[in-house]
Design an enzyme around this catalytic site. Structure first.
Site, mmCIF file in Angstrom:
data_model
loop_
_atom_site.group_PDB
_atom_site.id
_atom_site.type_symbol
_atom_site.label_atom_id
_atom_site.label_comp_id
_atom_site.label_asym_id
_atom_site.label_seq_id
_atom_site.Cartn_x
_atom_site.Cartn_y
_atom_site.Cartn_z
ATOM 1 N N ASP A 16 0.800 -1.227 0.000
ATOM 2 C CA ASP A 16 0.000 0.000 0.000
ATOM 3 C C ASP A 16 0.830 1.274 0.000
ATOM 4 O O ASP A 16 0.411 2.302 0.541
ATOM 5 C CB ASP A 16 -0.976 0.013 1.205
ATOM 6 C CG ASP A 16 -1.920 -1.160 1.186
ATOM 7 O OD1 ASP A 16 -2.279 -1.599 0.083
ATOM 8 O OD2 ASP A 16 -2.295 -1.637 2.276
ATOM 9 N N LYS A 19 1.868 2.181 -5.099
ATOM 10 C CA LYS A 19 2.413 1.637 -6.357
ATOM 11 C C LYS A 19 1.489 1.933 -7.533
ATOM 12 O O LYS A 19 1.938 2.281 -8.620
ATOM 13 C CB LYS A 19 2.615 0.115 -6.235
ATOM 14 C CG LYS A 19 3.596 -0.278 -5.142
ATOM 15 C CD LYS A 19 3.654 -1.775 -4.954
ATOM 16 C CE LYS A 19 2.383 -2.370 -4.375
ATOM 17 N NZ LYS A 19 2.090 -2.024 -2.984
ATOM 18 N N GLY A 43 -4.534 -4.275 -3.850
ATOM 19 C CA GLY A 43 -5.535 -3.247 -4.114
ATOM 20 C C GLY A 43 -4.775 -1.993 -4.477
ATOM 21 O O GLY A 43 -4.112 -1.404 -3.639
ATOM 22 N N HIS A 44 -4.790 -1.643 -5.761
ATOM 23 C CA HIS A 44 -4.017 -0.500 -6.235
ATOM 24 C C HIS A 44 -4.976 0.604 -6.664
ATOM 25 O O HIS A 44 -5.799 0.398 -7.553
ATOM 26 C CB HIS A 44 -3.109 -0.913 -7.400
ATOM 27 C CG HIS A 44 -2.084 -1.948 -7.002
ATOM 28 N ND1 HIS A 44 -1.222 -2.531 -7.890
ATOM 29 C CD2 HIS A 44 -1.771 -2.473 -5.795
ATOM 30 C CE1 HIS A 44 -0.434 -3.377 -7.245
ATOM 31 N NE2 HIS A 44 -0.764 -3.376 -5.975
ATOM 32 N N GLN A 226 2.050 -5.961 -3.205
ATOM 33 C CA GLN A 226 2.538 -6.097 -1.823
ATOM 34 C C GLN A 226 3.841 -5.303 -1.658
ATOM 35 O O GLN A 226 4.024 -4.311 -2.327
ATOM 36 C CB GLN A 226 2.710 -7.569 -1.426
ATOM 37 C CG GLN A 226 1.405 -8.343 -1.279
ATOM 38 C CD GLN A 226 0.782 -8.780 -2.594
ATOM 39 O OE1 GLN A 226 1.436 -9.395 -3.422
ATOM 40 N NE2 GLN A 226 -0.474 -8.477 -2.809
HETATM 41 P P1 GDP Z 1 -0.757 0.385 -3.556
HETATM 42 O O1 GDP Z 1 -1.377 -0.887 -3.091
HETATM 43 O O2 GDP Z 1 0.718 0.437 -3.304
HETATM 44 O O3 GDP Z 1 -1.082 0.712 -4.979
HETATM 45 O O4 GDP Z 1 -1.388 1.524 -2.644
HETATM 46 P P2 GDP Z 1 -2.952 1.686 -2.292
HETATM 47 O O5 GDP Z 1 -3.654 2.195 -3.480
HETATM 48 O O6 GDP Z 1 -3.479 0.480 -1.625
HETATM 49 O O7 GDP Z 1 -2.878 2.779 -1.140
HETATM 50 C C1 GDP Z 1 -2.356 4.045 -1.354
HETATM 51 C C2 GDP Z 1 -3.465 5.096 -1.097
HETATM 52 O O8 GDP Z 1 -2.882 6.389 -1.005
HETATM 53 C C3 GDP Z 1 -4.467 5.180 -2.214
HETATM 54 O O9 GDP Z 1 -5.713 5.529 -1.678
HETATM 55 C C4 GDP Z 1 -3.925 6.308 -3.089
HETATM 56 O O10 GDP Z 1 -4.947 6.988 -3.826
HETATM 57 C C5 GDP Z 1 -3.342 7.225 -2.044
HETATM 58 N N1 GDP Z 1 -2.163 7.988 -2.468
HETATM 59 C C6 GDP Z 1 -1.155 7.612 -3.300
HETATM 60 N N2 GDP Z 1 -0.207 8.575 -3.331
HETATM 61 C C7 GDP Z 1 -0.612 9.558 -2.505
HETATM 62 C C8 GDP Z 1 -0.043 10.796 -2.084
HETATM 63 O O11 GDP Z 1 1.052 11.192 -2.462
HETATM 64 N N3 GDP Z 1 -0.773 11.536 -1.176
HETATM 65 C C9 GDP Z 1 -1.972 11.118 -0.710
HETATM 66 N N4 GDP Z 1 -2.598 11.911 0.166
HETATM 67 N N5 GDP Z 1 -2.535 9.964 -1.074
HETATM 68 C C10 GDP Z 1 -1.859 9.188 -1.953
HETATM 69 P P1 IMO Z 2 -0.905 -4.123 -2.262
HETATM 70 O O1 IMO Z 2 -0.472 -4.675 -3.602
HETATM 71 C C1 IMO Z 2 -0.900 -4.547 2.070
HETATM 72 C C2 IMO Z 2 -0.903 -8.623 3.641
HETATM 73 C C3 IMO Z 2 -2.135 -9.055 4.398
HETATM 74 C C4 IMO Z 2 -1.504 -10.024 5.375
HETATM 75 C C5 IMO Z 2 -0.419 -10.703 4.530
HETATM 76 C C6 IMO Z 2 -0.833 -12.024 3.921
HETATM 77 O O2 IMO Z 2 -2.207 -3.404 -2.307
HETATM 78 O O3 IMO Z 2 0.194 -3.345 -1.648
HETATM 79 P P2 IMO Z 2 -2.404 -12.685 1.886
HETATM 80 O O4 IMO Z 2 -3.852 -12.410 1.656
HETATM 81 O O5 IMO Z 2 -1.504 -12.135 0.835
HETATM 82 O O6 IMO Z 2 -2.115 -14.120 2.175
HETATM 83 O O7 IMO Z 2 -2.062 -11.902 3.259
HETATM 84 O O8 IMO Z 2 -0.102 -9.783 3.500
HETATM 85 N N1 IMO Z 2 -1.158 -8.101 2.288
HETATM 86 C C7 IMO Z 2 -1.108 -6.806 1.952
HETATM 87 N N2 IMO Z 2 -0.918 -5.724 2.714
HETATM 88 N N3 IMO Z 2 -1.040 -4.414 0.738
HETATM 89 C C8 IMO Z 2 -1.197 -5.494 -0.046
HETATM 90 O O9 IMO Z 2 -1.206 -5.438 -1.391
HETATM 91 C C9 IMO Z 2 -1.289 -6.765 0.561
HETATM 92 N N4 IMO Z 2 -1.475 -8.029 0.108
HETATM 93 C C10 IMO Z 2 -1.372 -8.837 1.162
HETATM 94 O O10 IMO Z 2 -2.760 -7.978 5.047
HETATM 95 O O11 IMO Z 2 -0.863 -9.313 6.407
HETATM 96 MG MG MG Z 3 -2.900 -1.564 -1.835
#
Ligand code: GDP
Ligand code: IMO
Ligand code: MG
Length: 436
Positions: A16, A19, A43-44, A226
């Site tokens: 999270d 990416k 979840g991106h 991840q």
């Molecule tokens: P990922 O799994 O690495 O793609 O990250 P996620 O999408 O799960 O979580 C990142 C969250 O932060 C998302 O809701 C993005 O929209 C948000 N986000 C990404 N970059 C920034 C930033 O620079 N500032 C803020 N405030 N939010 C951001």
């Molecule tokens: P993105 O791509 C954050 C974590 C779960 C748990 C562990 C194992 O959005 O960054 P799993 O379901 O993979 O067997 O769970 O890994 N986890 C993540 N945490 N971002 C993710 O993906 C994750 N995918 C798995 O919360 O701790």
């Molecule tokens: Mg994510």
């Protein structure tokens, strides 16, 4: 030989990191974007203007018309979820015709989700805190050589045959170990038929597609899911995911040689978060942690769970740099730190009285360590409109300089908001050359 145009983007913390945002930004100049591991545990989130997209399987490059998007052989794909994801994208006017699924990717099935949930229940207090998406059991079946692969979807009768072979054992495990009634073959086939028929035509030799793309000198992005500390081998085992999340997996997870990887960009938040169980040295249980969660809207994209929050940890960042061979950093969510009186960076650990600069090799050792922080003045300015490093207040620039210095990797991109436009690329960076 390498064409100098490929870039792997990986998470450098516990997932999270942003990416999806970074990939979407860079994909504007890419010809091809490929995922190489994980599945719909990812979840991106991508934001541009009023549009918010949450992607689980599909590479974030799909939002750029004309970009070829591959689901690599290293992934586990849930056909039912992928079909929903594609329908949702199409409903919103996104062209998904450029998506291909590796014939060798494994399928994440109904019973994997059950096994994941039942296994977590059985673990009780020692649970991993998985996303409940069946990821571990799907990879376990791949390793046990009893998985169903994407190639089995090309013809429905092959899919039927594979399920016929495999289901009795899965039912036995569900019945005998977990007291779960299991599944009826015909009912499952009815559920899966539309998805198999929809996805079958997308199944391809994606390694060959990539080889041709490399040959053409195309710009290629590999999208990690991840993060480094969730890597099956190198992460905080057993509190990890079930795939290799580090950069080298971009090669094995797509069927190309490692010499084709040119740059490795580590995405890292200006603070740290984690979802699920497991150690997190710089976690902050006080007001500051709660502020980060609220300001950063730190709730999971996939499960909605509140993310655990704490300060930037340079020890894990140095470790992520080593195990990935990071050539640059993308620091995200710097805007979230605006308004904090002071900001902190964990620079080393105190492990039973001795100072450790290097990330410990086991969680038992890690549990005896606490972070040593350096504290810096914060800044009050809203930085979400900054588009160059010079637009940032001096305290924010200093914070970034300290990160660069303590991690030992150049910052190439800084994100100051979720929107595509809220991005700063450093003039001096390799990324600037890649992107323009
Ligand atoms: P990922 O799994 O690495 O793609 O990250 P996620 O999408 O799960 O979580 C990142 C969250 O932060 C998302 O809701 C993005 O929209 C948000 N986000 C990404 N970059 C920034 C930033 O620079 N500032 C803020 N405030 N939010 C951001
Ligand atoms: P993105 O791509 C954050 C974590 C779960 C748990 C562990 C194992 O959005 O960054 P799993 O379901 O993979 O067997 O769970 O890994 N986890 C993540 N945490 N971002 C993710 O993906 C994750 N995918 C798995 O919360 O701790
Ligand atoms: Mg994510």
């Amino acid at each position: 030989m390498s064409n100098g145009n490929s870039l792997v983007v990986v998470g450098a913390q516990w997932g999270d990191e942003g990416k999806g945002k970074v990939i979407d930004y860079l994909a504007d100049k890419a010809d091809l974007v490929a995922r190489f591991q994980g599945g719909n545990n990812a979840g991106h989130t991508v934001v541009y203007g009023a549009n918010i997209f949450k992607l689980h399987h599909v590479p974030s490059g799909i939002l750029n018309e004309g970009t070829l998007c591959l689901l690599g052989n290293g992934m586990v794909v849930d056909p039912l979820v992928l079909v929903d994801e594609l329908s949702e994208l199409e409903k919103r006017g996104i062209n998904t015709k450029g998506l291909r699924i590796s014939s060798k990717a494994h399928l994440n099935m109904f019973y994997h989700r059950d096994l994941d949930e039942e296994n977590e229940k059985l673990l009780g207090e020692r649970k991993i805190g998985t996303t409940g998406r069946g990821i571990g059991p799907a990879y376990a079946d791949k390793v046990m050589r009893r998985g169903i692969r994407a190639v089995d979807m090309v013809e429905f009768r092959t899919f039927r045959q594979r399920l016929e072979e495999i289901l009795p054992l899965q039912n036995l495990i569900l019945n005998k170990i977990y007291d779960h009634k299991g599944y009826d073959l015909e009912q499952l086939l009815d559920i899966y038929r539309p998805a198999v028929e929809r996805l079958g035509p997308l199944v391809s030799d994606t390694s060959l597609i990539l080889a041709e793309s490399l040959q053409n000198g195309d710009k290629i992005l590999f999208e990690g899911a991840q993060g480094a500390l969730l890597d099956l081998d190198h992460g905080t085992y057993p509190y990890v995911t079930s795939s290799s999340t580090t950069a080298a997996a971009a090669a094995s997870g797509n069927g190309i040689g490692p010499q084709h990887i040119d740059q490795v960009l580590g995405v890292i938040k200006a603070y740290t978060t984690r979802v699920g169980e497991g150690p997190f040295p710089t976690e902050d249980h006080s007001e500051a942690g709660a502020q980060l969660r609220e300001r950063g809207n730190e709730f999971g994209t996939t499960t909605g769970r509140p993310r655990r929050c704490g300060w930037f940890d340079a020890v894990i960042a140095r470790y992520a740099a080593r195990i990935n061979g990071l050539t640059g950093l993308a620091v995200t969510k710097l805007d979230v730190l605006s308004g904090m009186d002071t900001v902190k960076i964990g620079v080393s650990y105190d492990c039973e009285g001795s100072r450790a600069e290097i990330f410990p090799t086991s969680i038992e050792k890690l549990s005896k360590c606490s972070p040593v922080f350096e504290t810096f003045p914060g800044w009050d300015e809203d930085i979400s409109r900054a588009r160059t490093i010079e637009d940032l207040p001096a305290a924010a620039r200093h914070f970034l300089e300290v990160i660069e210095d303590r991690v030992g990797v150049r910052i190439e991109l800084v994100s100051v908001g979720p929107d595509r436009s809220q991005t700063i690329i450093k003039d001096s960076s390799n990324l600037k050359r890649w992107h323009f």
